[in-house]
Design a protein around this motif. Structure first.
Motif, PDB file in Angstrom:
ATOM      1  N   PRO A 515     -15.518  13.878  -5.114  1.00 54.44           N
ATOM      2  CA  PRO A 515     -15.165  12.926  -4.063  1.00 54.44           C
ATOM      3  C   PRO A 515     -13.647  12.758  -3.948  1.00 54.44           C
ATOM      4  N   THR A 516     -13.150  12.824  -2.728  1.00 55.40           N
ATOM      5  CA  THR A 516     -11.732  12.598  -2.483  1.00 55.40           C
ATOM      6  C   THR A 516     -11.441  11.106  -2.570  1.00 55.40           C
ATOM      7  N   ASN A 517     -10.449  10.737  -3.364  1.00 59.68           N
ATOM      8  CA  ASN A 517     -10.066   9.334  -3.495  1.00 59.68           C
ATOM      9  C   ASN A 517      -8.863   9.042  -2.605  1.00 59.68           C
ATOM     10  N   VAL A 518      -8.912   7.940  -1.876  1.00 56.56           N
ATOM     11  CA  VAL A 518      -7.794   7.467  -1.068  1.00 56.56           C
ATOM     12  C   VAL A 518      -7.609   5.976  -1.358  1.00 56.56           C
ATOM     13  N   PHE A 519      -6.528   5.403  -0.837  1.00 55.08           N
ATOM     14  CA  PHE A 519      -6.146   4.044  -1.218  1.00 55.08           C
ATOM     15  C   PHE A 519      -6.008   3.176   0.028  1.00 55.08           C
ATOM     16  N   LEU A 520      -6.758   2.084   0.027  1.00 60.94           N
ATOM     17  CA  LEU A 520      -6.786   1.168   1.166  1.00 60.94           C
ATOM     18  C   LEU A 520      -5.960  -0.070   0.830  1.00 60.94           C
ATOM     19  N   ARG A 521      -5.120  -0.479   1.780  1.00 62.21           N
ATOM     20  CA  ARG A 521      -4.388  -1.736   1.660  1.00 62.21           C
ATOM     21  C   ARG A 521      -4.472  -2.493   2.983  1.00 62.21           C
ATOM     22  N   VAL A 522      -4.394  -3.809   2.871  1.00 71.67           N
ATOM     23  CA  VAL A 522      -4.358  -4.684   4.040  1.00 71.67           C
ATOM     24  C   VAL A 522      -2.997  -5.352   4.076  1.00 71.67           C
ATOM     25  N   ASP A 523      -2.245  -5.096   5.146  1.00 74.66           N
ATOM     26  CA  ASP A 523      -0.897  -5.652   5.297  1.00 74.66           C
ATOM     27  C   ASP A 523      -0.038  -5.363   4.074  1.00 74.66           C
ATOM     28  N   GLY A 524      -0.208  -4.180   3.501  1.00 74.12           N
ATOM     29  CA  GLY A 524       0.608  -3.751   2.375  1.00 74.12           C
ATOM     30  C   GLY A 524       0.174  -4.276   1.024  1.00 74.12           C
ATOM     31  N   GLY A 525      -0.838  -5.119   0.981  1.00 70.45           N
ATOM     32  CA  GLY A 525      -1.288  -5.682  -0.288  1.00 70.45           C
ATOM     33  C   GLY A 525      -2.749  -5.410  -0.552  1.00 70.45           C
ATOM     34  N   THR A 551      -7.152 -13.074   8.190  1.00 73.67           N
ATOM     35  CA  THR A 551      -6.949 -14.262   9.003  1.00 73.67           C
ATOM     36  C   THR A 551      -6.954 -13.857  10.465  1.00 73.67           C
ATOM     37  N   ALA A 552      -7.177 -14.806  11.347  1.00 71.92           N
ATOM     38  CA  ALA A 552      -7.180 -14.518  12.777  1.00 71.92           C
ATOM     39  C   ALA A 552      -5.836 -13.933  13.186  1.00 71.92           C
ATOM     40  N   GLY A 553      -5.877 -12.872  13.983  1.00 74.04           N
ATOM     41  CA  GLY A 553      -4.650 -12.256  14.456  1.00 74.04           C
ATOM     42  C   GLY A 553      -4.550 -10.792  14.086  1.00 74.04           C
ATOM     43  N   ALA A 554      -3.335 -10.263  14.164  1.00 77.62           N
ATOM     44  CA  ALA A 554      -3.082  -8.838  13.970  1.00 77.62           C
ATOM     45  C   ALA A 554      -2.848  -8.507  12.499  1.00 77.62           C
ATOM     46  N   HIS A 555      -3.326  -7.313  12.094  1.00 76.60           N
ATOM     47  CA  HIS A 555      -3.143  -6.822  10.736  1.00 76.60           C
ATOM     48  C   HIS A 555      -2.992  -5.311  10.770  1.00 76.60           C
ATOM     49  N   THR A 556      -2.511  -4.770   9.675  1.00 82.71           N
ATOM     50  CA  THR A 556      -2.524  -3.323   9.492  1.00 82.71           C
ATOM     51  C   THR A 556      -3.391  -2.998   8.286  1.00 82.71           C
ATOM     52  N   ILE A 557      -4.251  -2.009   8.472  1.00 82.08           N
ATOM     53  CA  ILE A 557      -5.062  -1.479   7.373  1.00 82.08           C
ATOM     54  C   ILE A 557      -4.660  -0.024   7.199  1.00 82.08           C
ATOM     55  N   THR A 558      -4.241   0.319   5.995  1.00 85.13           N
ATOM     56  CA  THR A 558      -3.756   1.675   5.740  1.00 85.13           C
ATOM     57  C   THR A 558      -4.675   2.417   4.784  1.00 85.13           C
ATOM     58  N   LEU A 559      -4.793   3.714   5.024  1.00 81.51           N
ATOM     59  CA  LEU A 559      -5.422   4.638   4.094  1.00 81.51           C
ATOM     60  C   LEU A 559      -4.337   5.612   3.676  1.00 81.51           C
ATOM     61  N   ALA A 560      -4.082   5.697   2.383  1.00 81.95           N
ATOM     62  CA  ALA A 560      -2.944   6.476   1.909  1.00 81.95           C
ATOM     63  C   ALA A 560      -3.370   7.459   0.832  1.00 81.95           C
ATOM     64  N   ALA A 561      -2.575   8.532   0.710  1.00 79.88           N
ATOM     65  CA  ALA A 561      -2.808   9.540  -0.323  1.00 79.88           C
ATOM     66  C   ALA A 561      -2.051   9.226  -1.609  1.00 79.88           C
TER      67      ALA A 561
END
Length: 874
Positions: A515-525, A551-561
């Protein structure tokens, strides 16, 4: 997929036009069963599989799927007929039958046909479920133009040799087995030359008992071809004969409920049997089952279809008999006072109009329940269908109109119509806010980015379906890539995050780790490591799941190597999309299964006059009457199962065939007055298997009024213990290894098998004697060399002996890599105190007990064992 319409289309269900008894023929499968347990009997029975086409016993075409090995468990799971592809005794496609001349090749095949029939004759009563298929696609194989044909002349040009061979083998089969059913001609299409075949067969008294051909075309061609064939029968004065279209649909359609419903509608309207085509791996019901016992969206579609009862009724689509448009199939059960409709094929909005709504059946107000069956990928598990809404609607001039909005083209939908107006309290929807974000629309930072596609489409049906046909690569070994999703949510809460992704198990970068492992973060944390699903080819989609507080509003969700806290990616993956779903109080509440929508038997009846019922009605069970529920569990383990009933009747509860106690009587639960009336609740902790569970309530008193089941989270009441395999005793080649990083604690036991000298034995303690679940965490990455486009993963087996008794043979499906671990549960009986569990394996011989498969299609080894968890069943 079809674009959303600007104005609602109209799908009309004419409840006044009966089109015949419900048939259920679309649920067939080609190579869908590997062996007993793969898929599980629950998965087979709950999908209502009617027919299976499979290889001859001991055939070398593919691993598993041996006709005589799947026959008994298939029939015991409710199956009707097993069509034996007698030609699949051979390897290769076209079939590599030995001999230097056509006559020599036919003589070899004749001897093998004789042996197959003689094997069937040993089956006793099960023999009646066998249908012999002497030839498969003869125009492209044994009587075609290529190297491996009889004489390189197509039978469509000169049928002499094919017709003679058909007559000879037909008569041989009937001589050996006078009651045999024989199917043919099993051509790729309904060719015009089939007229000549039928004329010959009728004249020579060798007419097939079942007419078969393949429809690897489109749903509209099914209706056209069946109509054409029935006209030919009438013209020739034969039949009508049963028809099995024993290969249908393409990669682009399979696993996609919104696509399959179009095929189902055409097949059911034509009242024929049909088997989904085998493009990929066997043993997963043609991309319906994940692992052994878990359903994806397609499985739940067939589960809904198989629960139709009564007679089908006319459905008028906005674009009749046109693929990739809104289509549907419906049935009316007057005794049950229910109409059921399955529809799908397009996005946007639609009006569903029920016409000729009989007031004697439904009254003047109807209750309409709307459910969605979403696409979850070929290897992506799905929970039970989503309950979107319950409506009480007036019947106006014999019509009821239901407006559907925001339809997803890849989803199928079910509407269940029943009498309303009885004061039923509609449950809240089982799904909250949902949002999808396509990977190709996300930003990408770093190296290695690739936009891949297009994949499957109406013009390229050999490729797989995906959300849009495009996906993103770049997260792989050595990459610094980051995929950035910009999301926006309207309210605070916990959100389920599903990443639709795929790693091809045999890709160079994936072979090393699995399985390929990747890393998820929400707003950098809040870093999380995800292991993305493996598949048997590229663009075979599953989903990896997590949770995030937003929380209500905009966010970034990242998937990183790369992640500075957690590590780096190893492998190679492609990303299709990211889904968010609000996990509010209702979604986290117990799952509800109303009894009036369950499968009923033994004289059970629906009563729509019960005050206080949770839905439009309740079920009255006489003594011996049954209500069966198909229940999803996310994981193997304890669940709180609550039986809601009205009054003081009693019943017996069984889960997956295990008797787990009584409903009512001395096991009385709480009484909840509330705003629902008096409902008696009997709640018990029970073990459920991950995926599909069959729960049946059987009446044991004169009258049990059953309202519903509730299935909630574990309360930690069932005794359970986990035993690492490395703590057991090994003999011979069985050994503890640290080679698999994703094993619990990094250690597991491999090398079990190749004879009884190479074993693993664990000692487990139990508080009480009785039935327990062994949940075995294992891996199996074995794969046999394939001859063509089908990957050929091999199921391993283990013979598990409890306290030295005769062993129970358990089949373990592929996990696509030895460093990818799945769970499989096996019920066993244990003594109080110490118990020994011994795992052995050996290569299984052919049906004769002596010869062996020479192509690596039967493993000598058990899977790699990581842990065994022991839980009391009830």
């Amino acid at each position: 997929m079809a674009a959303a319409a600007s104005t609602p289309e109209i799908l009309t269900v004419d409840l006044g036009t009966d089109t015949g008894p419900f048939h259920g023929g679309a649920s067939g499968t080609l190579y869908g069963l590997y062996g007993d347990g793969v898929p599980s009997r629950n998965a087979v029975e709950g999908m209502y599989v009617r027919t299976v086409s499979t290889k001859a016993q001991d055939g070398t075409q593919h691993p598993g799927a041996d006709a005589l090995e799947i026959l008994r468990p298939f029939v015991e799971a409710g199956g009707k007929d097993v069509y034996v592809y007698m030609t699949d005794i051979y390897r290769g496609f076209p079939y590599e039958w030995p001999g230097d001349t056509g006559a020599e090749r036919l003589a070899d095949f004749t001897a093998r046909v004789r042996r197959q029939v003689e094997q069937v004759l040993t089956l006793g009563a099960y023999k009646s479920h066998v249908v012999y298929v002497p030839f498969n696609e003869p125009e492209g194989n044994m009587f075609g133009t290529e190297e491996w044909s009889y004489d390189q002349v197509s039978w469509r040009t000169d049928p002499t040799h094919y017709f003679a061979a058909w007559r000879s083998l037909y008569r041989l089969i009937r001589e050996l087995d006078p009651g045999a059913r024989i199917a043919g001609p099993n051509t790729c299409l309904l060719y015009d030359e089939i007229r000549g075949f039928l004329e010959f067969a009728e004249a020579e008294d060798v007419l097939p008992d079942v007419i078969t051909w393949h429809e690897l075309s489109s749903p509209d061609e099914i209706r056209t071809s069946v109509t054409k064939y029935r006209a030919l029968e009438r013209e020739l004065g034969i039949g009508p004969l049963p028809v099995n279209l024993n290969e249908y649909a393409h990669n682009y359609h399979l696993s996609v409920p919104g696509q399959l419903i179009q095929w189902i509608a055409a097949i059911e309207e034509s009242k024929v049997d049909a088997d989904m085509a085998y493009w990929n791996i066997d043993g997963n019901l043609n991309d319906s089952v994940v692992e052994a016992n878990k359903g994806n969206g397609q499985w739940w579609l067939f589960n809904a279809y198989g629960q139709f009862t009564g007679n089908t009724v006319r459905v008028i689509a906005p674009h009749p008999n046109v693929q990739y448009t809104l289509q549907g199939v419906a049935a009316l059960d007057r005794a049950k006072r229910q109409a059921r409709l399955l529809l799908g094929g397009t996005g946007g909005s639609a009006d569903v109009v029920f016409e000729h709504v009989d007031p004697e059946v439904f009254g003047t107000t109807v209750h309409a329940r709307l459910l969605e069956i979403p696409w979850t990928g070929q290897v992506g598990v799905s929970a039970q269908p989503l309950r979107l809404a319950d409506h009480e609607l007036p019947v106006v001039d014999g019509k009821v109109t239901l407006r559907l909005t925001d339809l997803e083209a890849m989803s199928a939908y079910q509407v269940i119509l029943s009498p309303g107006g009885n004061g039923a309290v509609a449950p809240a929807p089982s799904v909250g806010l949902r949002r999808s974000y396509q990977a190709e629309d996300a930003a990408y930072i770093g190296d290695g980015h690739s936009l891949n596609g297009p994949e499957g489409s109406p013009s390229d049906v050999d490729k797989f379906a995906g959300s849009t046909g495009y996906h993103v690569g770049g997260l792989r070994t050595g990459s610094d890539g980051v995929l950035v999703f910009s999301v926006d949510v309207p309210r605070d809460g916990t959100y389920d995050v599903s990443v639709f992704a795929n790693s091809y198990n045999l890709a160079d970068a994936v072979r090393e780790q699995g399985p390929t492992n990747v890393f998820l973060r929400v707003d950098g944390g809040h870093p999380q490591e995800l292991r993305l699903p493996l598949g048997y080819k590229w663009a075979v989609w599953g989903h990896a799941d997590a949770q995030a507080e937003l929380t209500a509003g905009a966010h970034t969700i990242t998937l990183a190597a790369q992640d500075h806290d957690l590590g780096v990616t190893r492998g190679d993956a492609v990303i299709d999309r990211l889904d968010l779903a609000l996990r509010d109080d209702q979604v986290a509440a117990p799952a509800l299964y109303d009894a009036e929508f369950a499968a009923l038997g033994g004289g059970a009846r629906v009563d729509y006059g019960q005050r206080g019922a949770s839905g439009p009605g309740a079920v009255v069970l006489p003594r011996g009457g049954t209500a069966t529920f198909w229940v999803h569990a996310a994981d193997d383990g304890e669940a709180a199962v609550t039986v809601d009933r009205i009054g003081s009747g009693e019943g017996e509860l069984t889960i997956n065939g295990e008797n787990v106690g009584m409903v009512g009587g001395e096991n009385e639960g709480m009484v909840d007055g509330g705003n629902m009336g008096i409902v008696e609740r009997s709640s018990v902790p029970l073990f459920l298997m991950a995926g599909v569970n069959k729960i049946t309530v059987t009446g044991t008193s004169d009258q049990l009024v059953l309202d519903r089941l509730q299935v909630g989270a574990s309360r930690g009441l069932l005794p359970t213990s986990t035993h690492p395999a490395e703590e057991g005793t090994t003999t011979g080649t069985a050994r503890v290894t640290g080679a698999y990083a994703f094993a619990t604690g990094g250690k597991a036991v491999e090398g079990i098998g190749a004879g009884p000298a190479n074993t693993l034995t664990l000692t487990v303690e139990t508080e009480r004697a009785g039935r327990h679940a062994l949940t075995i965490r294992y891996s199996n990455g074995e794969q046999a060399p394939a001859t063509h486009y089908n990957p050929d993963p091999v199921c391993r087996h283990a013979d598990i002996a409890v306290n030295g008794a005769a062993p129970q043979r358990v089949l373990f499906p592929t996990t696509f890599h030895f460093n990818n671990f799945h769970d499989l549960t096996v019920p066993v009986t244990l003594d109080q105190g110490a118990n020994t569990l011994t795992f052995t394996a050996d290569e299984l011989p052919d049906h004769d007990g002596h010869s062996r498969n020479q192509f690596g299609q039967r493993s000598a080894y058990a899977p790699v064992i990581d842990t065994v968890t022991v839980t009391r069943l009830a």
